[in-house]
Design an enzyme around this catalytic site. Sequence first.
Site, mmCIF file in Angstrom:
data_model
loop_
_atom_site.group_PDB
_atom_site.id
_atom_site.type_symbol
_atom_site.label_atom_id
_atom_site.label_comp_id
_atom_site.label_asym_id
_atom_site.label_seq_id
_atom_site.Cartn_x
_atom_site.Cartn_y
_atom_site.Cartn_z
ATOM 1 N N SER A 43 0.813 -1.209 0.000
ATOM 2 C CA SER A 43 0.000 0.000 0.000
ATOM 3 C C SER A 43 0.850 1.264 0.000
ATOM 4 C CB SER A 43 -0.917 0.015 1.224
ATOM 5 O OG SER A 43 -1.455 1.305 1.424
ATOM 6 N N LYS B 234 -14.145 -0.516 -5.376
ATOM 7 C CA LYS B 234 -14.483 0.870 -5.711
ATOM 8 C C LYS B 234 -15.912 1.056 -6.205
ATOM 9 C CE LYS B 234 -9.812 2.564 -6.628
ATOM 10 N NZ LYS B 234 -8.935 3.308 -7.577
ATOM 11 N N ASP C 69 -9.811 9.915 -7.562
ATOM 12 C CA ASP C 69 -9.059 9.404 -8.710
ATOM 13 C C ASP C 69 -9.262 10.332 -9.912
ATOM 14 O OD1 ASP C 69 -7.900 7.151 -7.576
ATOM 15 O OD2 ASP C 69 -9.563 5.831 -8.135
ATOM 16 N N GLY D 271 -8.834 -1.426 -19.890
ATOM 17 C CA GLY D 271 -9.485 -1.860 -18.658
ATOM 18 C C GLY D 271 -10.862 -1.252 -18.500
ATOM 19 N N TYR E 40 2.019 2.488 -10.189
ATOM 20 C CA TYR E 40 3.166 3.288 -9.755
ATOM 21 C C TYR E 40 4.289 2.438 -9.164
ATOM 22 C CZ TYR E 40 1.169 2.420 -5.175
ATOM 23 O OH TYR E 40 0.670 1.795 -4.060
#
Length: 257
Positions: free
Chosen positions: A14, A65, A103, A131, A212
């Site tokens: 995380s 989400k 986001d 996606g 990332y």
Amino acid sequence: MDLYGLIGYPLTHSFSKRYFTDKFTREKIKESSYELFEMKSLEELPELLKNKTDLRGLNVTIPHKKDVIAYLDDLDDASAERIGAVNTIKIYADGSTKGFNTDYYGFRQSLVEWLDRRGEACSSFKALVLGNGGAAKAVQVALQDLEMEYTLVSRQKSDDSLSYEELTEEIMASHLMIINTTPLGTFPNIEECPLLPYQWVTKRHYLYDLVYNPAETLFLKNGAANGATTQNGLKMLELQAEKAWEIWINEDNLWSV
């Protein structure tokens, strides 16, 4: 103590806990902490909210989400309602919850800044969005607002998306922005990447990976090998985290009533 945290599964690597813990130290934000709440099922969320009465806010990550919306009392019209996905939850003094999507802000701002540094305008690009998860929803709305045309690409063809097998040289040549919203390539699975026809990626292409970690995914490496301009998702992550913090501390006087 004001408690904040992250829900999702898995949470092994995380960014959020490290980021907010460092932020609290650096900015001398006292009596605040950030924890990870790994949960396979959202059925665990009501119990968490009940037991952790000092919770002020939560971040939400894969795979919750979209499904978390059913567990919330309210949605922010400008972000979560439009996007249909939540990555930030504000918890009010009365225990009620409201979902937001930062986001959207993180992606939009980081994309604009990136292209601006390159002397490019968003509206001059067509994009392929790889996606169809919660992150992809935020990206789509941001691209609509930036007037960047886009085409969705997924593993299986659908009414609103192409499959990777359908990507021709002509399609690749006309879509110079390619945005990976999938988790493919995330550490430790660094040998994975979207199944693009990378032979048709050129130095005119821009590849943006929401992943990332690692800093350069195989998706980005494949693009860079053909001369493409690349960017990972770290700046987006930092921007969305700061926006989440703004949401959590706004109206914080409600807690002192």
